[in-house]
Design a protein around this motif. Sequence first.
Motif, PDB file in Angstrom:
ATOM      1  N   GLY A 357       0.814  -1.212   0.000  1.00  7.11           N
ATOM      2  CA  GLY A 357       0.000   0.000   0.000  1.00  7.11           C
ATOM      3  C   GLY A 357       0.844   1.257   0.000  1.00  7.11           C
ATOM      4  N   ALA A 358       1.863   1.265  -0.863  1.00  7.19           N
ATOM      5  CA  ALA A 358       2.771   2.415  -0.910  1.00  7.19           C
ATOM      6  C   ALA A 358       2.010   3.700  -1.234  1.00  7.19           C
ATOM      7  CB  ALA A 358       3.862   2.170  -1.950  1.00  7.19           C
ATOM      8  N   ARG A 359       2.436   4.775  -0.572  1.00  9.12           N
ATOM      9  CA  ARG A 359       1.779   6.059  -0.771  1.00  9.12           C
ATOM     10  C   ARG A 359       2.829   7.164  -0.795  1.00  9.12           C
ATOM     11  NH1 ARG A 359       0.260  10.201   2.311  1.00  9.12           N
ATOM     12  NH2 ARG A 359       1.038   9.119   4.179  1.00  9.12           N
ATOM     13  N   ILE A 360       2.686   8.091  -1.758  1.00 12.18           N
ATOM     14  CA  ILE A 360       3.591   9.251  -1.895  1.00 12.18           C
ATOM     15  C   ILE A 360       2.713  10.488  -2.047  1.00 12.18           C
ATOM     16  CG2 ILE A 360       5.351  10.362  -3.307  1.00 12.18           C
ATOM     17  CD1 ILE A 360       6.289   7.588  -4.162  1.00 12.18           C
ATOM     18  N   ALA A 361       3.086  11.577  -1.360  1.00 16.14           N
ATOM     19  CA  ALA A 361       2.312  12.814  -1.427  1.00 16.14           C
ATOM     20  C   ALA A 361       3.252  14.000  -1.591  1.00 16.14           C
ATOM     21  CB  ALA A 361       1.458  12.989  -0.175  1.00 16.14           C
ATOM     22  N   PHE A 362       2.844  14.950  -2.428  1.00 15.23           N
ATOM     23  CA  PHE A 362       3.553  16.224  -2.575  1.00 15.23           C
ATOM     24  C   PHE A 362       2.539  17.346  -2.334  1.00 15.23           C
ATOM     25  CE2 PHE A 362       4.713  19.804  -5.480  1.00 15.23           C
ATOM     26  CZ  PHE A 362       5.741  20.301  -4.697  1.00 15.23           C
ATOM     27  N   GLY A 363       2.833  18.204  -1.355  1.00 16.11           N
ATOM     28  CA  GLY A 363       1.906  19.285  -1.034  1.00 16.11           C
ATOM     29  C   GLY A 363       2.630  20.442  -0.379  1.00 16.11           C
ATOM     30  N   ALA A 364       1.849  21.332   0.226  1.00 16.45           N
ATOM     31  CA  ALA A 364       2.415  22.525   0.854  1.00 16.45           C
ATOM     32  C   ALA A 364       1.482  23.010   1.952  1.00 16.45           C
ATOM     33  CB  ALA A 364       2.635  23.627  -0.173  1.00 16.45           C
ATOM     34  N   THR A 365       2.055  23.694   2.936  1.00 16.95           N
ATOM     35  CA  THR A 365       1.295  24.315   4.023  1.00 16.95           C
ATOM     36  C   THR A 365       1.848  25.719   4.261  1.00 16.95           C
ATOM     37  OG1 THR A 365       2.797  23.352   5.682  1.00 16.95           O
ATOM     38  CG2 THR A 365       0.786  22.115   5.141  1.00 16.95           C
ATOM     39  N   ARG A 366       1.048  26.570   4.888  1.00 15.10           N
ATOM     40  CA  ARG A 366       1.477  27.915   5.262  1.00 15.10           C
ATOM     41  C   ARG A 366       1.847  27.919   6.735  1.00 15.10           C
ATOM     42  NH1 ARG A 366       3.046  31.560   1.838  1.00 15.10           N
ATOM     43  NH2 ARG A 366       2.254  33.246   3.167  1.00 15.10           N
ATOM     44  N   HIS A 374       6.428  19.914   0.910  1.00 16.49           N
ATOM     45  CA  HIS A 374       6.848  18.644   1.499  1.00 16.49           C
ATOM     46  C   HIS A 374       6.601  17.497   0.523  1.00 16.49           C
ATOM     47  CE1 HIS A 374       2.517  18.893   2.611  1.00 16.49           C
ATOM     48  NE2 HIS A 374       2.533  17.593   2.288  1.00 16.49           N
ATOM     49  N   VAL A 375       7.501  16.517   0.605  1.00 17.32           N
ATOM     50  CA  VAL A 375       7.349  15.236  -0.083  1.00 17.32           C
ATOM     51  C   VAL A 375       7.407  14.162   0.999  1.00 17.32           C
ATOM     52  CG1 VAL A 375       8.354  13.598  -1.709  1.00 17.32           C
ATOM     53  CG2 VAL A 375       8.368  16.061  -2.229  1.00 17.32           C
ATOM     54  N   GLU A 376       6.349  13.397   1.124  1.00 18.63           N
ATOM     55  CA  GLU A 376       6.310  12.393   2.186  1.00 18.63           C
ATOM     56  C   GLU A 376       5.879  11.040   1.625  1.00 18.63           C
ATOM     57  OE1 GLU A 376       1.825  13.522   3.843  1.00 18.63           O
ATOM     58  OE2 GLU A 376       3.593  13.887   5.077  1.00 18.63           O
ATOM     59  N   ASP A 377       6.306   9.995   2.331  1.00 19.56           N
ATOM     60  CA  ASP A 377       5.969   8.631   1.916  1.00 19.56           C
ATOM     61  C   ASP A 377       5.784   7.776   3.164  1.00 19.56           C
ATOM     62  OD1 ASP A 377       8.565   7.025   2.566  1.00 19.56           O
ATOM     63  OD2 ASP A 377       9.299   8.787   1.475  1.00 19.56           O
ATOM     64  N   ASN A 378       5.313   6.550   2.958  1.00 16.28           N
ATOM     65  CA  ASN A 378       5.141   5.608   4.057  1.00 16.28           C
ATOM     66  C   ASN A 378       6.074   4.418   3.906  1.00 16.28           C
ATOM     67  OD1 ASN A 378       3.947   4.491   1.824  1.00 16.28           O
ATOM     68  ND2 ASN A 378       2.183   3.613   2.924  1.00 16.28           N
ATOM     69  N   GLY A 379       7.312   4.723   3.412  1.00 12.81           N
ATOM     70  CA  GLY A 379       8.269   3.658   3.120  1.00 12.81           C
ATOM     71  C   GLY A 379       9.156   3.287   4.293  1.00 12.81           C
ATOM     72  N   ALA A 380      10.420   3.004   3.975  1.00 15.26           N
ATOM     73  CA  ALA A 380      11.342   2.438   4.969  1.00 15.26           C
ATOM     74  C   ALA A 380      11.685   3.419   6.084  1.00 15.26           C
ATOM     75  CB  ALA A 380      12.627   1.972   4.269  1.00 15.26           C
ATOM     76  N   ALA A 426      14.359  17.130   7.243  1.00 17.28           N
ATOM     77  CA  ALA A 426      13.610  15.873   7.126  1.00 17.28           C
ATOM     78  C   ALA A 426      13.197  15.383   8.503  1.00 17.28           C
ATOM     79  CB  ALA A 426      14.450  14.815   6.427  1.00 17.28           C
ATOM     80  N   SER A 427      12.131  14.599   8.539  1.00 14.56           N
ATOM     81  CA  SER A 427      11.693  13.898   9.745  1.00 14.56           C
ATOM     82  C   SER A 427      11.237  12.501   9.329  1.00 14.56           C
ATOM     83  CB  SER A 427      10.549  14.655  10.445  1.00 14.56           C
ATOM     84  OG  SER A 427       9.446  14.797   9.569  1.00 14.56           O
ATOM     85  N   ALA A 428      11.531  11.506  10.144  1.00 14.70           N
ATOM     86  CA  ALA A 428      11.214  10.127   9.753  1.00 14.70           C
ATOM     87  C   ALA A 428      11.209   9.231  10.981  1.00 14.70           C
ATOM     88  CB  ALA A 428      12.227   9.618   8.731  1.00 14.70           C
ATOM     89  N   GLU A 429      10.769   8.025  10.729  1.00 15.67           N
ATOM     90  CA  GLU A 429      10.787   6.989  11.746  1.00 15.67           C
ATOM     91  C   GLU A 429      11.017   5.665  11.036  1.00 15.67           C
ATOM     92  OE1 GLU A 429       7.791   5.051  15.122  1.00 15.67           O
ATOM     93  OE2 GLU A 429       7.366   7.024  14.234  1.00 15.67           O
ATOM     94  N   PRO A 430      11.920   4.823  11.519  1.00 14.67           N
ATOM     95  CA  PRO A 430      12.193   3.563  10.828  1.00 14.67           C
ATOM     96  C   PRO A 430      10.928   2.737  10.627  1.00 14.67           C
ATOM     97  CG  PRO A 430      13.835   3.958  12.526  1.00 14.67           C
ATOM     98  CD  PRO A 430      12.788   5.012  12.693  1.00 14.67           C
ATOM     99  N   GLY A 431      10.691   2.362   9.371  1.00 12.15           N
ATOM    100  CA  GLY A 431       9.535   1.547   9.036  1.00 12.15           C
ATOM    101  C   GLY A 431       8.236   2.306   8.933  1.00 12.15           C
ATOM    102  N   ALA A 432       8.246   3.638   9.194  1.00 10.75           N
ATOM    103  CA  ALA A 432       7.002   4.420   9.167  1.00 10.75           C
ATOM    104  C   ALA A 432       7.069   5.570   8.174  1.00 10.75           C
ATOM    105  CB  ALA A 432       6.696   4.960  10.555  1.00 10.75           C
ATOM    106  N   GLY A 433       8.028   5.566   7.256  1.00 13.85           N
ATOM    107  CA  GLY A 433       8.094   6.576   6.220  1.00 13.85           C
ATOM    108  C   GLY A 433       8.926   7.786   6.594  1.00 13.85           C
ATOM    109  N   ALA A 434       9.020   8.719   5.654  1.00 18.53           N
ATOM    110  CA  ALA A 434       9.827   9.934   5.835  1.00 18.53           C
ATOM    111  C   ALA A 434       9.084  11.130   5.241  1.00 18.53           C
ATOM    112  CB  ALA A 434      11.192   9.769   5.162  1.00 18.53           C
TER     113      ALA A 434
END
Length: 442
Positions: A357-366, A374-380, A426-434
């Motif tokens: 169920g790979a997921r990738i998102a590109f968006g922005a916030t104010r 930001h570019v975020e995923d739910n990968g390694a 960057a911010s991430a967690e092992p096994g929970a994406g970056a």
Amino acid sequence: MSSPIVACAHVNLSSLRSLLRFLRPRPASRSALSSVDVVLSPAPAGHEAAASPAPAPWLTPGPLADATAPVPHAAAESYREVVDSLSEVVFRTDESGRLVFLNDAWKDLSGFELDYSRQHPLTDFLHPDDRLRARDAIRGLLAGDGQEWSDELRLRTGSGEIRWVGVTARALRDRAGHEAGIAGTIDDISARKIAEFSLRNLNQELETRVRSRTAELEAAVRELEAFSYSVSHDLRAPLRAIDGFARILAEEVGPQLAPQHREQLARIRAGAERMAILIDALIDLATVSRQPLRRQTVDLSQLAESVIRELQAETPDRAVAVEITRDLAVVADPALMHVLLDNLLRNAWKFTARTEGARIAFGATREGGRTLFHVEDNGAGFDMNYAGKLFQPFQRLHGQEEFPGTGIGLATVQRIVARHDGRVWASAEPGAGARFCFTLGH
């Protein structure tokens, strides 16, 4: 009823008016006349106003420095206190330019006695290099060529010290309209001039340092260009030779070799190929740092969509949910923005390869008046304890056999963002994406 007692002084009215134009109060430590109350009373009954009243005795014309005329003591003291309470020097010259009046501030500034100074022209107390300019200006005022003169000159004191002074003077005329000398003020501006000279020297030193640093930077850029040329030409030829001969050996004698020997040939070829990829990455990194910026409006959303289409074409068997926010526009270099998003999205694509169920998102916030992309995923993901290595060349947080790569992509991203006066983290967690965030200066 007795009439009030009026204290009078015998001074020249036009001279007094000219001098009082320059008056400014001294600090409170010295005595000064704080206020003057004027009371106008009607004339006594039975008396008619004269058509042309006679001037008061103390306003009759006469030379300012005339010490022979009878002067009531109280008025003379008041007049002297007012003039001597000034922090600036008040002076007047006669029609020949010789000093005829000075207040007490002159002695504090120059160190010369007043009686001695009144026997000389003002120019005698100036630095020799400034005398001619001051003499010409004074002569011009006395000749009627101008009404006012201001200048910054060097005064040589009685002790030999040089002080910078600001001189402001104007021409005086007698009742007949003839030039009767000049009057003005002299202010000590030494502290300001010293500050100006210090600032000028500091600026010159800074300019020298900037030129030196610029020369060093230009030399470093030339060395980098020479290195890039050497890498792209001199190193590629040996690599091609290694790969070529290894391929010939594998084709001609491969079947006759032992399995371990065939594996060693394969490793040689794989090493040569990886070296070629690293060379290309180094050249790309150097190009990002050297090429000039061409800022224009760029739609990052469209760039992200084009990168995703390329990735889907390269690996059509993958199913990845992609979410891209529409109409994210910035003013930036379009080529560098494509490189930036290509590296970030390829990283996300690569590190979700083993995720269901790979997921990738590109968006922005104010946030705080600025836009955070930001570019975020739910990968390694990765361990944040090693996040400091992310944007350094050749620093990788995953093994080559697990997730292949050169370690140049994020270093390229960091340089692109820095060239646009932005920041990336960057911010991430092992096994929970970056999640990779960046801002741009414009």
